[in-house]
Design an enzyme around this catalytic site. Structure first.
Site, PDB file in Angstrom:
ATOM      1  N   ASN A 224      -7.369  -9.380   3.318  1.00 17.16           N
ATOM      2  CA  ASN A 224      -7.538  -8.752   4.647  1.00 17.16           C
ATOM      3  C   ASN A 224      -9.004  -8.364   4.766  1.00 17.16           C
ATOM      4  O   ASN A 224      -9.559  -8.081   3.634  1.00 17.16           O
ATOM      5  CB  ASN A 224      -6.713  -7.365   4.800  1.00 17.16           C
ATOM      6  CG  ASN A 224      -5.402  -7.554   5.245  1.00 17.16           C
ATOM      7  OD1 ASN A 224      -4.962  -8.845   5.404  1.00 17.16           O
ATOM      8  ND2 ASN A 224      -4.765  -6.342   5.211  1.00 17.16           N
ATOM      9  N   ALA A 288      -6.035   2.130   3.515  1.00 17.59           N
ATOM     10  CA  ALA A 288      -6.338   0.720   2.792  1.00 17.59           C
ATOM     11  C   ALA A 288      -5.903  -0.437   3.872  1.00 17.59           C
ATOM     12  O   ALA A 288      -4.776  -0.194   4.469  1.00 17.59           O
ATOM     13  CB  ALA A 288      -5.762   0.563   1.666  1.00 17.59           C
ATOM     14  N   ASP A 292      -0.032  -7.783   4.032  1.00 14.92           N
ATOM     15  CA  ASP A 292       1.536  -7.659   4.280  1.00 14.92           C
ATOM     16  C   ASP A 292       2.374  -8.164   3.579  1.00 14.92           C
ATOM     17  O   ASP A 292       3.446  -8.311   3.340  1.00 14.92           O
ATOM     18  CB  ASP A 292       1.690  -8.078   5.930  1.00 14.92           C
ATOM     19  CG  ASP A 292       0.887  -7.141   6.867  1.00 14.92           C
ATOM     20  OD1 ASP A 292       1.218  -5.787   6.562  1.00 14.92           O
ATOM     21  OD2 ASP A 292       0.209  -7.431   7.715  1.00 14.92           O
ATOM     22  N   LYS A 302      -4.723 -23.514 -11.852  1.00 18.87           N
ATOM     23  CA  LYS A 302      -5.276 -23.613 -10.547  1.00 18.87           C
ATOM     24  C   LYS A 302      -4.451 -24.872  -9.875  1.00 18.87           C
ATOM     25  O   LYS A 302      -4.220 -25.865 -10.588  1.00 18.87           O
ATOM     26  CB  LYS A 302      -6.904 -24.323 -10.693  1.00 18.87           C
ATOM     27  CG  LYS A 302      -7.345 -24.480  -9.340  1.00 18.87           C
ATOM     28  CD  LYS A 302      -8.863 -24.837  -9.497  1.00 18.87           C
ATOM     29  CE  LYS A 302      -9.300 -25.324  -8.197  1.00 18.87           C
ATOM     30  NZ  LYS A 302     -10.812 -25.914  -8.294  1.00 18.87           N
ATOM     31  N   PRO A 319       5.344  -4.202  -0.337  1.00 20.86           N
ATOM     32  CA  PRO A 319       5.907  -2.828   0.239  1.00 20.86           C
ATOM     33  C   PRO A 319       5.188  -2.146   1.009  1.00 20.86           C
ATOM     34  O   PRO A 319       3.828  -2.283   1.272  1.00 20.86           O
ATOM     35  CB  PRO A 319       6.220  -1.944  -1.281  1.00 20.86           C
ATOM     36  CG  PRO A 319       5.256  -2.787  -1.973  1.00 20.86           C
ATOM     37  CD  PRO A 319       4.976  -3.973  -1.684  1.00 20.86           C
ATOM     38  N   ILE A 321       3.274   1.146   1.827  1.00 26.42           N
ATOM     39  CA  ILE A 321       2.900   2.204   0.935  1.00 26.42           C
ATOM     40  C   ILE A 321       2.916   3.341   1.466  1.00 26.42           C
ATOM     41  O   ILE A 321       3.538   4.514   1.295  1.00 26.42           O
ATOM     42  CB  ILE A 321       1.457   1.913   0.211  1.00 26.42           C
ATOM     43  CG1 ILE A 321       1.735   0.577  -0.528  1.00 26.42           C
ATOM     44  CG2 ILE A 321       0.930   2.834  -0.674  1.00 26.42           C
ATOM     45  CD1 ILE A 321       0.121   0.222  -1.007  1.00 26.42           C
ATOM     46  N   PHE A 339      -3.355   4.556   9.130  1.00 32.73           N
ATOM     47  CA  PHE A 339      -4.526   4.139  10.143  1.00 32.73           C
ATOM     48  C   PHE A 339      -3.562   3.062  10.982  1.00 32.73           C
ATOM     49  O   PHE A 339      -2.773   2.507  10.358  1.00 32.73           O
ATOM     50  CB  PHE A 339      -5.461   3.619   9.427  1.00 32.73           C
ATOM     51  CG  PHE A 339      -6.544   4.565   8.952  1.00 32.73           C
ATOM     52  CD1 PHE A 339      -6.363   5.666   8.199  1.00 32.73           C
ATOM     53  CD2 PHE A 339      -7.898   4.450   9.544  1.00 32.73           C
ATOM     54  CE1 PHE A 339      -7.331   6.685   7.860  1.00 32.73           C
ATOM     55  CE2 PHE A 339      -8.810   5.099   9.409  1.00 32.73           C
ATOM     56  CZ  PHE A 339      -8.651   6.383   8.417  1.00 32.73           C
ATOM     57  N   LYS A 353       3.591   3.388  15.657  1.00 29.04           N
ATOM     58  CA  LYS A 353       3.496   3.433  14.305  1.00 29.04           C
ATOM     59  C   LYS A 353       3.712   4.759  13.697  1.00 29.04           C
ATOM     60  O   LYS A 353       4.095   4.733  12.497  1.00 29.04           O
ATOM     61  CB  LYS A 353       1.921   3.019  13.937  1.00 29.04           C
ATOM     62  CG  LYS A 353       1.786   2.459  12.344  1.00 29.04           C
ATOM     63  CD  LYS A 353       0.714   1.459  12.430  1.00 29.04           C
ATOM     64  CE  LYS A 353       0.731   0.137  12.944  1.00 29.04           C
ATOM     65  NZ  LYS A 353      -0.255  -0.781  12.925  1.00 29.04           N
ATOM     66  N   LYS A 357       6.491   4.693  10.673  1.00 32.89           N
ATOM     67  CA  LYS A 357       6.140   5.300   9.410  1.00 32.89           C
ATOM     68  C   LYS A 357       6.283   6.439   8.850  1.00 32.89           C
ATOM     69  O   LYS A 357       6.374   6.614   7.591  1.00 32.89           O
ATOM     70  CB  LYS A 357       4.625   4.919   9.202  1.00 32.89           C
ATOM     71  CG  LYS A 357       4.057   3.570   9.643  1.00 32.89           C
ATOM     72  CD  LYS A 357       3.441   2.524   8.456  1.00 32.89           C
ATOM     73  CE  LYS A 357       3.144   1.217   9.075  1.00 32.89           C
ATOM     74  NZ  LYS A 357       2.575   0.399   8.060  1.00 32.89           N
TER      75      LYS A 357
HETATM   76  O1  C5P Z   1       1.496  -1.622   9.960  1.00 35.71           O
HETATM   77  P1  C5P Z   1       0.319  -1.419   9.523  1.00 35.71           P
HETATM   78  O2  C5P Z   1      -0.484  -2.438   8.538  1.00 35.71           O
HETATM   79  O3  C5P Z   1      -0.345  -1.902  10.805  1.00 35.71           O
HETATM   80  O4  C5P Z   1      -0.051  -0.054   9.169  1.00 35.71           O
HETATM   81  C1  C5P Z   1      -1.330   0.380   8.786  1.00 35.71           C
HETATM   82  C2  C5P Z   1      -1.145   1.693   8.177  1.00 35.71           C
HETATM   83  O5  C5P Z   1      -0.176   1.599   6.874  1.00 35.71           O
HETATM   84  C3  C5P Z   1      -2.289   1.909   7.262  1.00 35.71           C
HETATM   85  O6  C5P Z   1      -2.493   3.311   7.060  1.00 35.71           O
HETATM   86  C4  C5P Z   1      -2.257   1.308   5.919  1.00 35.71           C
HETATM   87  O7  C5P Z   1      -3.037   1.628   4.999  1.00 35.71           O
HETATM   88  C5  C5P Z   1      -1.006   1.354   5.797  1.00 35.71           C
HETATM   89  N1  C5P Z   1      -0.124   0.328   5.100  1.00 35.71           N
HETATM   90  C6  C5P Z   1       0.525   0.641   3.676  1.00 35.71           C
HETATM   91  N2  C5P Z   1       1.116  -0.341   2.939  1.00 35.71           N
HETATM   92  C7  C5P Z   1       1.325  -1.564   3.684  1.00 35.71           C
HETATM   93  C8  C5P Z   1       0.976  -1.901   5.047  1.00 35.71           C
HETATM   94  C9  C5P Z   1       0.078  -0.953   5.488  1.00 35.71           C
HETATM   95  O8  C5P Z   1       0.200   1.780   3.136  1.00 35.71           O
HETATM   96  N3  C5P Z   1       1.960  -2.612   3.254  1.00 35.71           N
END
Ligand code: C5P
Length: 414
Positions: A224, A288, A292, A302, A319, A321, A339, A353, A357
């Site tokens: 990303n 972070a 996804d 390779k 997952p 996090i 975030f 969100k 979350k």
């Molecule tokens: O779902 P999205 O990626 O938009 O969500 C962003 C927030 O979720 C950020 O705080 C990011 O660090 C956290 N996040 C995470 N693990 C993931 C995807 C996002 O902790 N796999």
């Protein structure tokens, strides 16, 4: 115009060797007029441009010029002088002084003071345009700025314009009035932090930052866009307020902020494991940009280009996090912050969100403008109680505000 923040504040002014040193005299006059107490250190080079007598007359104190001068040292030792100040200002900050400070060299009074001080330092660079633009000077300045909340130096200027040497471009020292404003801003910041000295002492914060990198084969991967600057600034701001900070970072190339324990990871699975292992914590700030998806099976060698066309990648979901940490349970930190980087409907998306979350606050990021890798950020802080829009701020300022809000959450204002 008055600057009440300067009343009775102690400013240590280091005057380096450059033609702009004459403007340091005007700066002293402005500082004194605003109620500050000023003491000056004059380098050997500085003394070629302004006299110790002018500085002594304007500051009302003897001027310090050397490291091992018995007369000067017995009045106030150089370490004591570096601690006496509320703020250290270097004007003009020459390439030489900047270079020494960036590399921790201490071979005269000015450079020793810069290393010994426990206060913020403001640099007002002044030099020839080519010197200023030289990658060595630029790298030194960036290094000094990146030393974290406690040791990171602030910079004002230089301005563009015609220079004493006849060339044109950036390199002129900022005008004394602009330096005065920068001093005022820094002191306000310091007061804000200092008033509740280390309000997060005894708290543990886990911060995730940067991108993750999901390998496809030994040479390729999915990632990303994330510089990690915002998360690193948050880690530094929390540490500056006394928190014990564990920073779980994807690949960024940034130096670890001072006083922060950094765990370097690459993939989302590693980030999840390191974050979980860092618990228990009182605070989790998950900034972070986690990928996804990861590829189902990472190729051992390779993947070669084949006549049949490009390979098909089979992806599986990583997952979440944040959702995992925010889920109810005995290890859930008291305050979990996520975030949301959005290009449209910032508030609605951030709010969605927040409940999806299960976290307590969402820092909504407007990424429609220039954010990735930039130093500025436009933020909306969303909680169950409401939303607060912040003006466009530097990432360091966003971090300071967020850290202040976190501190207030644990120690509510009287
Ligand atoms: O779902 P999205 O990626 O938009 O969500 C962003 C927030 O979720 C950020 O705080 C990011 O660090 C956290 N996040 C995470 N693990 C993931 C995807 C996002 O902790 N796999």
């Amino acid at each position: 115009m008055t600057f009440p923040v300067l009343t009775s504040r102690k400013i240590l002014l280091i005057v380096g060797g450059g033609i702009a040193a004459y403007k340091a005299l005007e700066l002293v006059r402005l500082l004194k007029k605003a109620g500050a107490e000023v003491r000056a250190v004059l380098t050997e080079g500085g003394a070629a441009f302004v006299t110790p007598l002018s500085l002594a007359a304007l500051t009302g104190h003897p001027v310090r010029m050397g490291l091992f001068l018995p007369d000067e040292e017995t009045t106030m030792g150089h370490i004591e002088l570096s601690r006496w100040a509320d703020l250290v200002v270097v004007a003009p900050a020459t390439a030489g002084l900047i270079g020494k400070a960036a590399n921790g060299l201490a071979d005269d009074l000015a450079s020793t003071t810069l290393l010994a001080t426990d206060k913020r330092v403001l640099l007002a660079p002044a030099m020839n345009v080519r010197m200023w633009q030289h990658p060595a000077v630029q790298a030194n300045v960036a290094r000094l700025q990146g030393f974290g909340d406690l040791h990171g130096m602030a910079v004002v200027g230089p301005d563009d314009g015609e220079m004493a040497c006849g060339e044109f471009g950036p390199g002129r020292m900022a005008e004394p009035a602009a330096i005065l404003t920068a001093i005022e801003d820094l002191l306000e910041d310091t007061v804000a932090v200092g008033q509740v000295a280390r309000p997060l002492a005894g708290r543990h914060a886990v911060v995730t930052a940067g991108p993750t990198f999901e390998p496809i084969d030994p040479v390729r991967g999915l990632t990303n866009r994330s510089s990690g600057k915002q998360g690193y600034a948050i880690a530094a701001a929390l540490a500056a307020r006394g928190a014990t900070v564990t920073l779980v970072s994807g690949p960024t190339g940034l130096p670890a902020p001072a006083g922060v324990t950094r765990l370097e990871v690459e993939t989302a699975l590693q980030m999840q494991a390191a974050t979980g292992a860092a618990l228990p914590a009182d605070i989790a700030v998950l900034s972070a940009a986690v990928a996804d998806w990861r590829v189902d099976t990472v190729a051992g060698g390779k993947i070669k280009k084949a006549p049949g066309g490009p390979p098909t990648l089979s992806l599986i979901e990583n997952p979440d996090i944040l959702a995992g940490i925010a889920a109810p349970g005995p290890m859930r930190p008291a305050l979990v912050i996520g975030f949301a980087a959005e290009t449209t409907d910032l508030e609605a998306n951030a709010r969605a969100k927040l409940s999806r979350k299960g976290c307590d606050w969402i820092v909504g990021n407007d990424v429609s403008a220039d954010v990735f890798g930039a130093d500025g950020n436009t933020v909306l802080l969303v909680s169950a109680g409401g939303a607060e829009a912040w003006p466009r701020l530097s990432k360091t300022e966003v971090a300071s505000r967020l850290a202040d809000r976190i501190a207030e959450h644990f120690v509510p204002k009287a």
